[in-house]
Design an enzyme around this catalytic site. Structure first.
Site, PDB file in Angstrom:
ATOM      1  N   LYS A  52       0.842  -1.203   0.000  1.00  0.00           N
ATOM      2  CA  LYS A  52       0.000   0.000   0.000  1.00  0.00           C
ATOM      3  C   LYS A  52       0.876   1.252   0.000  1.00  0.00           C
ATOM      4  O   LYS A  52       0.617   2.208  -0.736  1.00  0.00           O
ATOM      5  CB  LYS A  52      -0.940  -0.009   1.216  1.00  0.00           C
ATOM      6  CG  LYS A  52      -2.054  -1.055   1.081  1.00  0.00           C
ATOM      7  CD  LYS A  52      -2.824  -1.296   2.369  1.00  0.00           C
ATOM      8  CE  LYS A  52      -3.779  -2.475   2.202  1.00  0.00           C
ATOM      9  NZ  LYS A  52      -4.432  -2.880   3.454  1.00  0.00           N
ATOM     10  N   GLN A  96      -4.273  -1.592   9.786  1.00  0.00           N
ATOM     11  CA  GLN A  96      -4.199  -2.932   9.201  1.00  0.00           C
ATOM     12  C   GLN A  96      -4.728  -3.979  10.190  1.00  0.00           C
ATOM     13  O   GLN A  96      -4.314  -4.022  11.340  1.00  0.00           O
ATOM     14  CB  GLN A  96      -2.740  -3.244   8.806  1.00  0.00           C
ATOM     15  CG  GLN A  96      -2.550  -4.554   8.070  1.00  0.00           C
ATOM     16  CD  GLN A  96      -3.242  -4.582   6.695  1.00  0.00           C
ATOM     17  OE1 GLN A  96      -3.218  -3.611   5.951  1.00  0.00           O
ATOM     18  NE2 GLN A  96      -3.884  -5.692   6.384  1.00  0.00           N
ATOM     19  N   ASP A 119     -10.866   2.954   4.443  1.00  0.00           N
ATOM     20  CA  ASP A 119     -11.199   1.535   4.333  1.00  0.00           C
ATOM     21  C   ASP A 119     -12.713   1.327   4.250  1.00  0.00           C
ATOM     22  O   ASP A 119     -13.185   0.251   3.890  1.00  0.00           O
ATOM     23  CB  ASP A 119     -10.673   0.769   5.567  1.00  0.00           C
ATOM     24  CG  ASP A 119      -9.366   0.039   5.281  1.00  0.00           C
ATOM     25  OD1 ASP A 119      -9.094  -0.244   4.101  1.00  0.00           O
ATOM     26  OD2 ASP A 119      -8.643  -0.263   6.249  1.00  0.00           O
TER      27      ASP A 119
END
Ligand code: NAP
Length: 298
Positions: A52, A96, A119
């Site tokens: 990412k 994460q 997200d």
């Protein structure tokens, strides 16, 4: 049979984003800034976060990686989240998952500012998505919808069976693909581990989306001729012949199913690369919203 090339489409999307960033920089505006919080040393999580960060650099975004030890307390992590919420230079950030067991993921999720939740996991954004309001859509289902659109796959009125009901893939894609929108309007069956006669359902499906994490679960005898198969699963399977000691497997027996499918995503190179591209897209959106807000103030 068409192999749906997520690698190619994600590269196109990244090029589009890069161009937008260059245009913005030319106007003297800051590039979008994505931050990622990584707790612990889990190999897969580190790989995902590193990809990412690398993807951010390639499209001209600013990126920040916040690395914390496994032993971090819930309160300390919430403090970091608060700092990111209050840092006006950060447009969006991700935490994460999974987090260590002593940290309540839901508490962390709720602490994220929904305006920076690229997200799309915060209930505020998830609710807006379910109500068909503009918002951050979780990157993996967003990527699947984008693949269906860019490959012009007929979805309306089709029977779509989604296997897996996780909050990050199965459940949101089942919502998105049934919405009253272009490249949606499917009739959806959401299957899970308590579903009986799953093979009966999948054999009646025009579109199958697998998100279970069981390597090569979907076999050729479970699909009908001409179906569209989207494989979200990524599992590391030990393989002493492989350089890294493992290979990546999807939830679909690609060899067998591809002989019957009309279109299919491979693993790797299907849905996986799309997830990162759509995360970048959400970050761009987050930064544009900020620009709009600032413009409105001045
Ligand atoms: P998850 O939280 O692990 O949940 C798995 C789901 O599959 C659950 O709903 C479970 O049912 C269901 N399931 C398990 N065994 C089943 C069976 N035999 N029959 C029917 N349903 C079954 O799922 P996830 O986080 O969405 O991950 C799924 C896979 O996608 C993993 O391989 C993951 O690595 C991959 N993934 C890929 C991406 C990407 O970028 N491509 C992104 C996210 C995840 P219950 O609810 O009843 O337990």
């Amino acid at each position: 049979m068409v192999i749906i090339d997520g690698k190619k489409i994600s590269a196109l999307i990244k090029e589009e984003i890069k161009k937008e960033v260059e245009d913005r920089k030319a106007k003297g505006l800051q590039p979008p800034h994505l931050a990622a919080v990584l707790v612990g040393t889990d190999g897969a999580s580190q790989t995902y976060v590193n990809s990412k960060v690398l993807a951010c650099e390639k499209v001209g975004f600013t990126s920040t990686l916040v690395k914390e030890k496994d032993s971090i307390s819930e309160a300390q992590l919430i403090q970091i989240i608060d700092q990111l919420n209050n840092d006006s230079s950060v447009d969006g950030y991700i935490v994460q998952l999974p987090l260590p067991k002593h940290i309540d993921e839901q508490k962390i999720l709720m602490a994220v500012d929904p305006n920076k939740d690229v997200d799309g996991f915060h209930p505020f954004n998830f609710g807006k998505m379910a109500l068909e309001m503009p918002t951050f859509i979780p990157a993996t289902p967003f990527g699947i919808m984008e693949l269906l659109k860019r490959y012009d796959i007929e979805v309306a009125s089709k029977h779509c069976v989604v296997i897996g009901r996780s909050h990050i893939v199965g459940r949101p894609i089942s919502i998105l693909i049934s919405q009253k929108k272009k490249y949606a309007n499917a009739t959806v069956t959401l299957a899970h581990s308590r579903t009986i006669n799953l093979d009966h359902l999948t054999r009646s499906a025009d579109i199958i989306i697998t998100a279970l994490g069981r390597p090569e679960f979907l076999k050729a005898d479970m699909v009908k001729e001409g179906s569209v198969v989207i494989d979200v699963g990524i599992t590391r399977v030990s393989d002493s012949n492989a350089k890294r000691g493992y290979v990546l497997k999807g939830d679909v027996d690609f060899e067998g199913v591809s002989k019957k499918a009309k279109a299919i995503t491979p693993v790797p190179g299907g849905v996986g690369p799309m997830t990162i591209a759509m995360l970048l897209k959400n970050t761009l959106l987050a930064s544009e919203r900020k620009v709009v807000r600032l413009d409105a103030v001045s």
